[in-house]
Write an enzyme that holds these catalytic residues in place. Sequence first.
Site, PDB file in Angstrom:
ATOM      1  CB  CYS A 184      -0.987  -0.003   1.160  1.00 18.69           C
ATOM      2  SG  CYS A 184      -0.204  -0.028   2.776  1.00 18.69           S
ATOM      3  CG  HIS A 228      -4.480   1.090   4.118  1.00 23.98           C
ATOM      4  ND1 HIS A 228      -3.910   0.228   3.201  1.00 23.98           N
ATOM      5  CD2 HIS A 228      -5.449   1.766   3.423  1.00 23.98           C
ATOM      6  CE1 HIS A 228      -4.484   0.387   2.030  1.00 23.98           C
ATOM      7  NE2 HIS A 228      -5.427   1.322   2.132  1.00 23.98           N
ATOM      8  CG  ASP A 286      -6.982   2.853  -0.431  1.00 18.26           C
ATOM      9  OD1 ASP A 286      -5.805   2.730  -0.847  1.00 18.26           O
ATOM     10  OD2 ASP A 286      -7.439   2.189   0.523  1.00 18.26           O
TER      11      ASP A 286
END
Lengths: 303, 660
Positions: free
Chosen positions: B417, B461, B476
């Site tokens: 991520c 995250h 995202d």
Amino acid sequence: MSSPVAPVLHSLNQIILGKDAQLRLVLACLLARGHLLIEDVPGMGKTTLALALARVLGLHFQRVQFTSDLLPADIIGVSVYETATGGFRFVPGPIFSQLVLADEVNRASPKTQSALLEAMEERQVTAEGETRALPEPFFVIATQNPSYQLGTFPLPESQLDRFLMRISLGYPPAEAERQLLMERERRDLLGELQPVLTPAQLLGLQDQVRAVRTAPALIDYLLALVQRTRELPGLRQGLSPRAGLALRRAAQAWAFIDGRSGVIPEDVQAVFAAVVGHRLVAAAERDGAATSAAAILAQVAIP
Amino acid sequence: MSAPAAPAGLGDYLPVATLLRLLAVLLLVFAPHAMRLPVWESGFIAALLLWRALAARRQWRMPPKLLRAALVFAALGGVYASFGRVSGQTAGTALLCVMAALKLVELRGRRDVMVMIFLMYFMLITHFLYSQEIWTSLYLLLSCLAITALLIECQHLGQLPPRQTLRRAGAMVAQALPLMLLLFVLFPRIPGPIWGLPADAGAARSGLSDSMAPGDIAALIESDDVAFRVRFDGPAPPPAQRYWRGPVLESFDGRTWSKGWSAPPPLLDGDIRYLGTPVRYELTLEPGRMPWLLALELPQAVDLPPDARLNGNGELLARRPIIERRRYTLLSNPDFAFAPALDARQRQRLTRLPNGYNPRTLALARQWRDQGLADAAIAARALRMIRDENFVYTLRPPPLARDSVDGFLFDTRRGFCEHYSSAFTVLMRAAGIPARVVTGYQGGTLNEPGGYYVITQADAHAWSEVWLDGRWQRIDPTAAIAPSRIERGLGSAIGAGEGLPDYLVRRTAWRDALKARWDWVNARWNGLVLGYGPELQQQFLQRFGIDDLRTMILTLTALLTATMAILGFVLLRRAAPARAHDAAQREWQRLLRQLARRGYRPRADEGPRDFVARVLAARPQWRATLQPAAELYLRNRYLEAPDAARLAALHRAVRGVRLS
């Protein structure tokens, strides 16, 4: 308060001059049915004291001079073969007297010493398989030279507490010594001394000593004293229960001599050094002062 | 550290077996510290323990005084060299441990063992500075039992077998437990660090930091530590809306994202428009040594914890780093419009990229811009690129060179991520669109038995925030490449062989259930035991009608004092019996007080007769009344059996004493 033994004290004071406190202790020891150890250099009047005591109390007296070759049988007695009867007859030794003076007890071998000490404790003698009671009253005065003298067997600590008291007479006060030198010899005076008590009367007095009251408060004091000796770090060991009993008996006798029906703390203090001194062993030389009887007395509060 | 002057005497004798047991207990006490201390120190302590055991078995001699002193100073110096100080939590504990171990070098007799035992009790407490988990408490209770057994053994040297001492210690500890509970509940909790916890208190933990480089978050995933727990006051928002906002990173140096130099702007009224229905929830945050209070995007600035504020970046910050577990209640709106005013300077700052880095990425963005695409279209284009071209979501990305974003976007195309959010944000900035990276947590697992959500470090995250249509919009990129990460968590998004941590691979249903159950127990422990602070105590005591803390403290103090006084009185009476029952002595004491006022006091060892004689020698005029009283006292107390009439006579005589 009049003393029931005032005449005795008076007579003794005629012979041993300037030693009233010691004479009281000697008498207390006798009345408490204990035995006495006198530690002194020769010539301080130990024998004279014993003779005077025997005379005043009307006791049968024998003296044993202890030497290194003295045997137990020399004290206790032996059986001898009699040709006339064809049997053995026991010839009792000097121990069979009412007042025995064991002079310089530390010169004899330990074997002989223990024969004497056993007889003192048991108040009877077993010889040739037969047990014979010693006479009543029975009082031993042992004398001992201070142990740094050569050629002696110091009494072992375990046997020292067979003696109720240990005292030393010490030098007489100046005035008394002057009188001693100016007057007739004391030994000559002894012959003129009249008995003031009979042995039977003495036994009666000993019984009365036992009846002197020891109050609970006084027992507390005795316990505190004994306990203190067990806590002191400077002592190798504290007082035994036997020592406690001895202290009580000696204090009773002292109170009796003073004409009291019960023991007060001062009586305990008066006899404490004589009763306890030879039973305490300092752990090290340097601790001697801190653990002396007087020091212990000063450390214990009266309850 | 002083050696006993004389060799251990009979009263100070220490059997070898007892000494070995002491070493075993000491090992038990040291063990949890072993990993926290510097390696040299743990090794040194172990060597000392071993040496002492061997010395006891083989009757070695103790080292000379000079060597012992040298060892002490060396240890002191070692601790200072390791920590730069000798106080504070870590250095202080290290010093305590090494000095306690050094005590072994001069340990000879029972007395030293006693000292050791009390040291060990103290060392036990230091473990609580590092961990207050259930296991820790159980372990310490066990250690306490062992120490107590040793203490009992030392009180009865050679008289009790170990089984007996253990049984007695067990009984004693069991007896102490109710008292412990009572004190725990009733002992006044005072807000604030009353015990003066050192500044470096608390355990070092993994967690978010204020910067992000490739591999940082992937490293965080390795730990399954709990980050925080959340209990919603109603239905929970769906997973795709559960973004927990942490540090906002606005500065990029070509590789690492960080907070940047400028302080975040203050939050102004109207910067955030809250839409939809708000969600109320209670969040229990594990300490992470960072000031961020995690919050569901975006929290409202109402009813915040007193020391927290919401800044213009939407970060909820506490005044100080969080070093203790914290619980707070928040109100958040998953639907919001985050539209602060953005002036030219800020716009420039938020599009800044380092010169000379990632030329290919810059070229791509310029190319999109040249095609005449609008901002939103460029963002959509970038997301399509990530979704449609062959990118891989993995925990094992290949290493990246200097131009990390170029390398990732055009060559390796394998990343986690942080790679996606970083690359996406750089692309946006290259196209002149203000953008930044937001780190935090996403998702969370429902704990069935407890009805709350657990967010672990595996849920860490990073995502992007892009300025589109005049407001900050969350984009995202990870959701584009691995939508299941957002919907169902990490375990379902990473394929086999992509570096998923063991604890995520070995998942089974019963294992998960067990884990959930254990987490629930831990959460209860945290809430009821560790979280039992002033508020909870007050709530609890209110149920018993104690409203006022002050009253409670007073009541408690009074009760304790009274109990202690009664206990002490009874024990004293038992220790000195019969003393007060002696009526004659009471009279005598009265007389003594009278004499003391005139300056005459008996020495402790002075008998009553001698004392009175001394007084009368000095004051013969008192004889008439004092002498009879003293004689009556002697008769009552010593000479004769108790008698009421005589006692009354003494009473009268003492009353009649005239000292003038």
